[in-house]
Design an enzyme around this catalytic site. Structure first.
Site, mmCIF file in Angstrom:
data_model
loop_
_atom_site.group_PDB
_atom_site.id
_atom_site.type_symbol
_atom_site.label_atom_id
_atom_site.label_comp_id
_atom_site.label_asym_id
_atom_site.label_seq_id
_atom_site.Cartn_x
_atom_site.Cartn_y
_atom_site.Cartn_z
ATOM 1 C CE LYS A 235 -2.617 1.014 3.454
ATOM 2 N NZ LYS A 235 -3.253 1.016 4.564
ATOM 3 C CG LEU A 236 1.322 4.405 -3.446
ATOM 4 C CD1 LEU A 236 0.658 5.408 -4.243
ATOM 5 C CD2 LEU A 236 2.776 4.381 -3.404
ATOM 6 C CB SER A 237 -0.543 4.580 3.182
ATOM 7 O OG SER A 237 -0.964 3.369 3.605
ATOM 8 C CE LYS A 238 1.468 -0.271 6.833
ATOM 9 N NZ LYS A 238 0.559 -1.183 6.359
ATOM 10 C CB SER A 239 6.270 2.227 -0.043
ATOM 11 O OG SER A 239 5.266 2.165 -0.785
#
Ligand code: GLU
Length: 312
Positions: A235-239
């Protein structure tokens, strides 16, 4: 009866600079509002003073400006609207829908009822505070019923609030009004008709619709934009989504967001932000937004997998 005029909003929490995941939500909500000749408002959700970062509100606003996301009306700050949340809480109290709760997080976790959204409140203080305990927070009494909310992108969501979430917090033990209460009060008070935001908030929507019913407020239409996966499949929120966007070079991020929202690339390569939006707004097609990857314990109804997730 005529439908009220379209009013959308973007409601960032000022916990740091605007990152790509939030920018995507802002772009989707702005494009949908402007394509409908609607208003678009910005609300800074700074109720939780422990999480708010000094100056982050101004940084977010200047980033929105750099991306051509021009809002209407004066930006509102939740920290200046506590009287509204207090009035809503009193209304719920007077209707017997809220109650004081003495439980600590640890006590609730120890009961071991896990739901998709975290520990489910076991109802300990529902019938009154246990002897020798004092109130810490205030909760909403939820009905034993299934609630179904339509969603323009995700199809819909069904949640059994009592079984999956439990009585929800309205005012937290640290004294702050809960996000769920504030967002419902603000969306109604600002006359918001369309909530377009990230799919991480899809699972909160039945709680918000339930609160609207308890307070006698209208329900806006909802559209939850896909959470985007990073190149590594996370998930983008993690990267990448957590990386701040560069306001000095907005076009690449604008074009990337546009693709991720399933929109057809613009016919003419835009030379600047203004020409991007001049072309983009008339071409916005909400039916092309992919439902995308999402993480949810609650059931979605008729999830609209009309399109595969947009290519990265
Ligand atoms: N303040 C929330 C966030 O930044 C968004 C709330 C909403 O759009 O309802 O995640």
């Amino acid at each position: 009866m005529n439908a009220p005029p379209y009013r959308g909003r973007f409601a960032p929490s000022p916990t740091g600079p605007l990152h790509f995941g939030s920018l995507l939500a802002a772009i989707g909500s702005f494009a949908d509002a402007r394509a409908h000749q609607g208003g678009w408002l910005v609300r800074i959700e700074d109720l939780d003073r422990n999480r708010a970062v000094a100056g982050a509100d101004r940084a977010i606003l200047s980033t929105l400006e750099a991306f051509g996301l021009d809002w209407d009306e004066t930006v509102v700050y939740q920290s200046q609207r506590r009287a509204l949340y207090q009035a809503a809480l009193e209304q719920l109290r007077e209707s017997g829908l809220s109650y004081p709760c003495a439980c600590t997080r640890r006590e609730i976790a120890a009961r071991g009822l896990q739901g998709p959204e975290g520990p489910i409140y076991p109802g300990t203080c529902r019938a009154g505070l246990p002897p020798n305990r004092s109130p810490r927070s205030e909760r909403l009494r939820v009905a034993d019923m299934e609630l179904s909310v339509p969603d323009a992108v995700q199809g819909g969501i069904v949640q059994h609030l009592a079984r999956e979430v439990g009585d929800l917090v309205l005012r937290r033990a640290d004294g702050f009004y809960a996000y769920q209460l504030a967002v419902v009060v603000d969306d109604a008070e600002q006359g918001i008709t369309q909530v377009v935001r990230g799919a991480d908030l899809l699972a909160s929507t039945p709680r918000q619709v339930y609160l609207q019913r308890c307070l006698g407020l209208p329900r806006p239409a909802y559209a939850h934009l896909p959470l985007v996966l990073g190149d590594d499949g996370r998930k983008l929120s993690k990267s990448l989504a957590a990386a701040p966007v560069d306001p000095s070079n907005p076009l690449p991020a604008l074009e990337r967001a546009w693709r991720l929202l399933g929109q057809t690339p613009l016919a003419e390569p835009p030379s600047d932000v203004e020409t991007f939006w001049q072309q983009a707004i008339p071409s916005w097609d909400p039916s092309r937004v992919p439902s995308g990857p999402h993480r949810l314990g609650s059931r979605q109804t008729g999830a609209a997998d009309r399109h595969a997730p947009a290519p990265q």
